[in-house]
Every structure is written in structure tokens, then in C-alpha cells.
Write an enzyme that holds these catalytic residues in place. Structure first.
Site, short mmCIF file in Angstrom:
data_model
loop_
_atom_site.label_atom_id
_atom_site.label_comp_id
_atom_site.label_asym_id
_atom_site.label_seq_id
_atom_site.Cartn_x
_atom_site.Cartn_y
_atom_site.Cartn_z
N GLU A 69 -8.19 -38.59 -21.46
CA GLU A 69 -9.49 -38.33 -22.68
C GLU A 69 -9.09 -38.86 -23.86
OE1 GLU A 69 -8.26 -36.05 -20.56
OE2 GLU A 69 -9.99 -35.39 -19.57
N PHE A 131 -11.67 -20.02 -16.49
CA PHE A 131 -10.90 -21.13 -16.03
C PHE A 131 -11.32 -22.41 -16.92
CE2 PHE A 131 -10.21 -24.97 -13.09
CZ PHE A 131 -9.03 -25.04 -13.24
N GLN A 132 -10.44 -23.04 -17.41
CA GLN A 132 -10.78 -24.23 -18.16
C GLN A 132 -11.58 -24.06 -19.30
OE1 GLN A 132 -11.55 -27.48 -15.40
NE2 GLN A 132 -9.20 -27.95 -15.57
N LYS A 181 -21.96 -25.37 -18.15
CA LYS A 181 -22.36 -26.08 -16.75
C LYS A 181 -23.94 -25.43 -16.50
CE LYS A 181 -20.32 -27.25 -12.61
NZ LYS A 181 -18.98 -27.22 -11.65
N MET A 492 9.22 -47.28 -38.04
CA MET A 492 8.79 -46.48 -39.45
C MET A 492 9.57 -45.31 -39.56
SD MET A 492 7.20 -47.39 -41.85
CE MET A 492 5.57 -48.03 -41.80
#
Ligand SMILES: Cc1ncc(C[n+]2csc(CCOP(=O)(O)OP(=O)(O)O)c2C)c(N)n1
Lengths: 582, 211
Positions: A69, A131-132, A181, A492
Site C-alpha cells: 500500500e 479483526f483488521q 463494509k 546521507m
């Protein structure tokens, strides 16, 4: 289709090009995006976002499945920078949404137009640690321009339309819509209306006339004027207006790093860019200026160094669409709030006569001669990264889009490349997110014209963070060329350790890097390798000629440092040219 | 590309920092151009900011996030409904230097649900409510002092008395000082809420936003 547009007939639903009526919240989300003219979406599937993906099945819009993502949001961000229209990214709830956070924060810092759509657990489960489940609007509130929790299938399309419009209008930035959802699954026949911003959101178009007049007088009286063009110039399509104004009045132009491309760097009046690793001459000019016309910049500390020493003699004329930017970091003597293109036009009309800049321009030219960007070549030693950047610039056209990771390579890519066009420089500025380069090249590829090249300069460390997105480039046969300036250090950091931590190189040695050319081949891209100066020209040519994604593993001098350098919070005029100046 | 004067192996050619021209002026740490001799910073002052906002989920969290991430010193923040059910009024008392007060107003204004923000002048009508629970050893004396500050006794038991006071911040501070002698057990203050005095509008609302 609205009722005014066409009289519905019995066949209209089946007619060619007429979409099916909206039937679910998810279909309404998709319709809102179609109405807004969206062509591409970047994302990853998952449980809570599945209804929206299902609705996409029937859409003409193209969904690009990314490997991660973070890749999706950086691709969307780069798409937004190059095209000027919001880039769209999608993720499922929980881990999908949290993986977007870096890219959303990046878009927020750089005011890039991005719309993120995230799945969410069904409304009844929200707050139960299902969940999630992640409180996505909560997590992203401080890093979005505006975010929304969609609670109703009848209005979800309008909310998505509003989020799209908000990402683009006024000061651009990322917006997010969290889509439970049950809302996307729910039935609705409500077609979303056109994308519009809320009534309470009213960015000023033009600046207050009296302030413009006063600022124009101050400008005409200046002896050492500088135009400081920020990323807002490009976002507002004000580059042409700024060019015209600068040339008309013979005023030297400095850009910020996000403003690179706003003014052609091959023009006499260009001093390239200022700030921590900006050119010595740009930093001298800002420091000694008595009048800065700053357009679309937020005076980031990487630009100003310590504010106590930033352009201390200069009156500041600050043009910005966001009133909160005026006098936020550096006090503006004149705050000109409005759209950069409109305000530069107002300002140009208000300026009577020109400041006499002959002596000042000569002084700036002298600084250009005194502090040139340059580097030492020894044919028997490892290749200097600056040489590679210049060679790729020479081998490609002016409209080539350059993306980068974050680190030394990013600085060389802006120092040694000559940018002449807006929307050709795509980088992570305010957030400085390593891993930006490869997914950004993918997003830029979709936004760029077919005959525009897209190249990425990456560091070995940055590349390793998101190189899995090469699979996407390979699958889609995207013509991008990645130059990994491989110093086997996170360079760097190594440079700062050498300068400020007595050379104690804790965790910055990356001598465990894979062979990037071989790695690229495993992903389905073409791999090349450069070890010596003799390889440079031919390999660049071959990599650019390859139609598809290619990766050039460029083994560069591992000890090369980036100069000039203004140490953090330091005085821009006291930039270091060598290690012993630090 | 390399010039005739070859640059050093790692670094660039050019004048040393000490050999460069220097500007005469200076700014303070707030980015304000100042007289280098004086170098004064703007010092903090206490003020009240009012914001009319649309009632929607997350407004308060947006407002408070704005303050916390910038580390602004909030003295109090109150919220409540207004004459329109769609609107709430937020009143914030802050103690900050001018540049920050300006920033607070602008940042508040930037939030989409915010309809109007401004700083109130000293003339504004401002009130705060406080509840104080005290030891009840001398109820008569507590009562006398409470009355002196126009307060009311809300609850009196064998061991505690709880009183209510409303008034300006100043008056409440004074009343609390006077009550401390009785042994303060607990205090709850609401923070200040305020409206502009007289005909002056506290917030102006564009016509098309009126419900
Ligand atoms: C996600 C992330 N983690 C850490 C950093 C801190 N950081 C800044 S530059 C840098 C080194 C980058 O190394 P590399 O990509 O190899 O580029 P180089 O500097 O060698 O060109 C690091 C670790 C960062 N900017 N972003």
C-alpha cells in the site's frame, strides 16, 4: 445521469456507454470517481474494501494492483504531481490503511493532491477492536487535509466527490474516506452529485488589492530583489506567470526544492534552488536580498536554516493560498493570500516601473562563478554520482520526469540535473520518505505523456525499501529506468556521522546489499551495472533504450559527500563547501 | 564537469564562510525582523479566542489536535451548543506570544467545520463556573464567604460543603483564594466561555451558511 440531461427512455439503460444505475454504496463510490474524471487507481485488495473492488469490476477506470500500500499511495502522489489531478489510492482496513500512512503524511507535507479510500469493518463492529480494525480517520486526522467516515450508502458517493474536490481545491493535499463494509454493501439507488467542496471552505482567489499595491511599491523600490518560487507555483499553474514577471523585471529567481521546475534552470536569471543543499549562489542571494517575493512556499526549515539568520535584511512579500502560511515561520511584511497565478497577475499589474537590478544581477552572476556546483574526477577512482546524473540528463529530453528516493542521491539529482519544466521533478521533500522513488516512477509513468521519459535516481537504502514495486512495472511493461546510486552506505547518514558524530558509522554501512541488476531480473525487469567511467555512457543508453522497466546498479564512490551544506538550523550564507567548513 | 580549477576531491571550490559578505540585519527566533541591538522576542499574553463551528463528529478532536501538536499552552477550552442546533461555540483561553495567537486563529479558521474564528477584546463578557468541595468544619463561615462572591451552596453534609461560583476568571481566582482556608478537597472548573459585548457580533456568518 441527471434528469435534466436526458429524458430517460426504456432503452437508455442498455445504450452503449450508459452506465448501469447505482445499486450499492460501493457502486456509488465508483460512480463518484468516474464523474470526477478519474482514470487510474492504485491499490491493494482486502476484506473490508472488497465491495468497492467488486464495483470496479464493471468500470472503465484502470486499477493498478501494487505490491504494497505504501507503493500505492506514493504512486498516487506522483500521479498527482505530474498530472495536477488527485491521484487515487485504495487499501483495505487495518494494515492496509496503516500502510498508507507514510505516503499520506508525505502528500500532506508537500501539499500533493491525493485521495485515499480505505475499507473499514462494518459500522456495528467499529470500536470493538474487530479483526483488521484501525481507527483510520483518527490515525490520519493530523496528516490529511480533511478526512471522512462514510456512514450512509445514500451519501457515500457525495462524500467521495467532496473528498476528491477538497484534495484539489485551494491548498492541495491528501484526503481520505473511510468506507465501512456495510455502507459499501448496502443497497442504494442514489446517484452521487458532482464533486464539490463544502460551503464553509472558501479559499481566496485574489489577494487584497490594497496589500498588493503596497507590496508592489515595496518591490519596485528594492535594490536586491529575489523571487522565491515554491511548490505552490507549480500546483497553481503559475510557472508561466512567474517566468514572465521575472524576465520582464529582470529579477533573479531562486526556487525551493519542491519548486524545482517552476523556472527554467538554464535561464540566466535562475539561481537554481536554495536551502540545506541548495546552490551557494542561491543561498547567498537570499541571504543578502532586501526584498523577497515568495510565492507558494511554506518557509520550511530545510529552506530557511535558522530563521534568525534567514534573509535578515529582506522585506518579505508572501503569496500563498493558505492564510495560515503567512508569518507562520518567517514574518511576512506583506501577506498576499490567494491563488498564486491570480495573485502574480495582480502583482504584475500593480508594479509600476522596475527595480534597477543591473548591479544586483551582476553580483548574482559573480556568485555563480564563485560557487559553482562541481566535482572532482579521477578516471581510475570509482565513478562520481554527479557525473552519472549529468550523463543521464544529457541522454534524455527536457521533459523527462525525474523521481528519487531520499538521501544523497536525491540531492545530486536536483543539483546536477538541469530542470526546465514544471511537473518534471517528483520527490519527497517535507517528509523525506525513503522508498518514494520506485513507486513514484510508476505513478509518474501513468501521468506522463508516452513520449516523456521517466527516470528514477535511488539510493541503495531507499531502493531496498520499495523495490518490490518493480514487479508492478514488469507486469504492466512500464518504461521506467531506475539508477541506483549504490554507495553501500545509507550515505546521507554516513555523511552526518562523519561530520557530526566523529565518523562513528553506526548502522550506516550497507555492505550487505544484493546485486541490484540481478535482483531486477528476478522481478522481471532488465538489469544493468556500471563500475567505471567507461561503462557510463553506453550503459545509460542501453538502459534508456530498453522498453520496459530497467535498473542500473551504479557503483559510485562510497565516500562522496553532498556539498554545499547548511548544517541544520544554521545560517544559509555560511554554507559549507568542504568537510573542514562544518 | 570539471573546470580548470579542479575542485577538491570531496567538496567544492569557493570562498570560505568567513570571507563572505554578511547582511546587517537579524530576525528573532519567531522569524520577525528586529533591531539587532534589541533582539526582543514577543512575550506571551493571555487572550480569549472564539470559534463558531459546525456540529460534526471529530470537530473537537481536530481542534484539540491542532493545539497539542503545536505545543500551545491552552488555559481552557469550552464547547457548547448555540442558538442553532447545527452550530457549537468553542472558547479557548491561551497564553502565547502574538505570532502564536495569530497562528492559532489561522489554523482554527483552516478547519473545514469552522465557520468563523476571532480573538475577543478585553471588553467581552466572559464567565467561568467552578465547583469547590470543602471541609465542613465551619459551615457558617463558608457560607458567608460564598455569599460574598455571589456563590451558592449546592450540597452540605456533616463533613463536606460543595459550593458553586460563577464569574470572571479573576473573581473565581479570588474566591478560591478566600476559600482555601477551609481545606479544599476537590475543584472542578469549566473554563471560560465568552461573547462579545453589546451589539458587537461574536461571530459573523456568511448569509448562505445560515441554517
Ligand atoms: C523511511 C526513512 N527512514 C529513515 C530515514 C533517514 N534517512 C535519511 S537519508 C538516509 C540515507 C539514505 O540512504 P540511501 O537510500 O542509500 O541513499 P544515499 O544517501 O546513500 O544516496 C536515511 C536513512 C528516512 N529519510 N526515511
Amino acid at each position: 445521469m441527471s434528469s435534466e440531461q436526458a429524458v430517460p427512455t426504456e432503452e437508455s439503460g442498455d445504450a452503449e456507454g450508459t452506465p448501469d444505475p447505482v445499486s450499492t454504496g460501493a457502486a456509488s463510490v465508483v460512480r463518484a470517481l468516474e464523474n470526477a474524471g478519474v482514470e487510474y487507481l492504485f491499490g491493494v485488495q482486502g476484506g473490508a474494501i472488497m465491495p468497492v473492488y467488486d464495483a470496479l469490476y464493471d468500470s472503465e477506470m484502470r486499477h493498478i494492483t501494487m505490491a504494497h500500500e505504501q507503493g500505492a499511495v506514493h504512486a498516487a502522489d506522483a500521479y498527482g504531481i505530474v498530472s495536477g489531478d488527485p491521484g487515487i489510492c485504495m487499501a483495505t482496513s487495518g494494515p492496509g490503511a496503516t500502510n498508507l500512512v507514510t505516503g499520506i503524511a508525505d502528500a500532506d507535507m508537500d501539499s500533493d493532491p491525493v485521495l485515499a479510500l480505505t475499507g473499514q469493518v462494518p459500522t456495528d463492529f467499529v470500536g470493538s477492536d474487530a479483526f483488521q480494525e484501525t481507527d483510520t480517520t483518527g490515525v490520519t486526522r493530523p496528516i490529511t487535509k480533511e478526512n471522512y467516515f462514510a456512514s450512509d450508502a445514500d451519501t457515500v458517493g457525495d462524500v467521495v466527490g467532496e473528498a476528491f474536490a477538497m484534495a484539489k481545491r485551494g491548498r492541495q493535499g491528501p484526503t481520505l474516506v473511510d468506507l465501512p463494509k456495510d455502507v459499501t454493501n448496502a443497497e442504494t439507488d442514489r446517484e452521487p452529485g458532482p464533486a464539490r467542496t463544502p460551503d464553509t471552505y472558501r479559499p481566496a482567489e485574489t489577494a487584497d488589492e490594497a496589500t498588493v499595491t503596497a507590496a508592489a511599491e515595496a518591490f519596485a523600490a528594492a535594490e536586491r530583489p529575489v523571487i522565491l518560487a515554491g511548490g505552490g507555483v507549480i500546483k497553481a499553474e503559475a510557472s508561466a506567470a512567474v517566468r514572465e514577471f521575472a524576465i520582464d523585471h529582470e529579477v533573479p529567481v531562486v526556487t525551493t526544492m519542491p519548486g524545482i521546475g517552476a523556472f527554467p534552470e538554464d535561464h540566466d536569471l535562475s539561481l537554481k534552488w536554495a536551502g540545506m543543499h541548495g546552490t551557494g549562489y542561491a543561498n547567498m542571494a537570499l541571504t543578502m536580498s532586501d526584498c523577497i517575493l515568495a510565492v507558494g512556499t511554506r518557509f520550511d526549515d530545510r529552506l530557511t536554516g535558522g530563521v534568525e539568520t534567514f534573509a535578515p535584511d529582506a522585506e518579505i512579500l508572501h503569496v500563498d493560498i493558505d492564510p495560515a502560511e503567512i508569518s507562520k515561520n518567517v514574518e511576512a511584511d506583506y501577506g498576499l493570500v490567494g491563488d498564486a497565478r491570480a495573485v502574480v497577475g495582480q502583482f504584475a499589474d500593480a508594479v509600476v516601473g522596475s527595480p534597477d537590478t543591473d548591479a544586483w544581477c551582476e553580483q548574482c552572476a559573480e556568485w555563480k562563478r564563485e560557487y559553482p556546483l562541481d566535482y572532482h574526477i579521477d578516471e581510475d577512482a570509482p565513478v562520481k554520482p554527479q557525473f552519472v546524473v549529468e550523463a543521464v540528463d544529457a541522454a534524455t529530453g527536457d521533459d523527462t520526469v525525474v523521481t528519487t528516493g531520499v538521501g544523497q542521491h536525491q540531492m545530486w539529482a536536483c543539483q546536477y540535473w538541469t530542470y526546465t519544466e514544471p511537473r518534471t521533478w517528483v520527490s519527497s521533500h517535507g517528509l523525506g520518505a525513503m522508498g518514494y522513488g520506485v513507486p513514484a516512477a510508476i505513478g509518474a509513468r501513468y501521468a506522463a505523456d508516452d513520449d516523456q521519459s521517466v527516470v528514477c535516481f535511488d539510493g541503495d537504502g531507499s531502493f531496498l525499501m520499495t523495490c518490490q514495486e518493480l514487479t508492478v512495472a514488469a507486469r504492466e511493461e512500464l518504461d521506467i529506468t531506475v539508477f541506483v546510486l549504490n554507495n553501500e552506505f545509507i550515505g546521507m547518514v554516513r555523511q552526518w556521522q562523519d561530520g557530526f558524530f566523529e565518523g562513528r558509522r553506526m548502522a550506516s554501512e550497507y555492505d550487505w546489499m544484493p546485486e541490484f541488476d540481478t535482483l531486477a531480473e528476478a522481478f522481471g525487469a532488465k538489469g544493468f551495472r556500471i563500475d567505471t567511467y567507461d561503462d557510463v555512457e553506453d550503459t545509460i543508453e542501453a538502459a534508456l533504450a530498453y522498453e520496459g522497466p530497467s535498473v542500473v546498479d551504479v557503483h559510485i564512490d562510497p565516500e562522496e559527500d553532498v556539498f554545499p551544506m547548511v548544517p541544520s538550523g544554521g545560517d544559509n550564507g555560511l554554507f559549507a563547501l568542504r568537510g573542514d567548513h562544518l | 564537469m570539471s573546470s580548470q580549477d579542479d575542485p577538491p576531491e570531496n567538496g567544492l571550490l569557493g570562498a570560505d564562510p568567513d570571507d563572505r559578505p554578511r547582511p546587517r540585519g537579524r530576525r528573532n527566533s519567531q522569524g520577525i525582523r528586529i533591531d539587532p541591538e534589541v533582539e526582543a522576542e514577543r512575550s506571551p499574553r493571555r487572550t480569549t479566542i472564539t470559534a463558531l463551528v459546525q456540529n460534526e463528529p471529530g470537530v473537537l478532536s481536530k481542534v484539540s489536535g491542532l493545539f497539542s501538536r503545536r505545543q500551545y499552552n491552552i488555559e481552557s477550552l469550552t464547547v457548547g451548543t448555540t442558538q442553532e442546533t447545527e452550530w457549537s461555540r468553542i472558547t479557548v483561553v491561551v497564553e502565547e506570544p502574538d505570532p502564536n495567537i495569530d497562528q492559532i486563529e489561522k489554523q482554527l479558521d483552516k478547519l473545514v467545520p469552522v465557520i468563523h474564528t476571532r480573538e475577543l477584546d478585553e471588553n467581552a463578557v466572559a464567565r467561568e463556573l467552578v465547583l469547590v468541595k470543602l471541609d465542613a468544619e465551619d459551615p457558617a463561615k463558608v457560607h458567608a464567604i460564598t455569599e460574598m462572591y455571589d456563590g451558592r451552596t449546592l450540597d452540605a453534609g456533616p463533613r463536606t460543603v460543595t459550593v458553586e461560583l460563577t464569574g470572571s476568571e479573576r473573581k473565581i481566582d479570588d474566591a478560591l483564594d478566600a476559600l482555601r482556608q477551609f481545606g479544599v478537597r476537590e475543584i472542578a472548573r469549566t473554563g471560560q466561555t465568552a461573547l462579545a459585548r453589546g451589539e458587537t457580533k461574536t461571530s459573523t456568518v456568511p448569509d448562505d451558511l445560515k441554517p
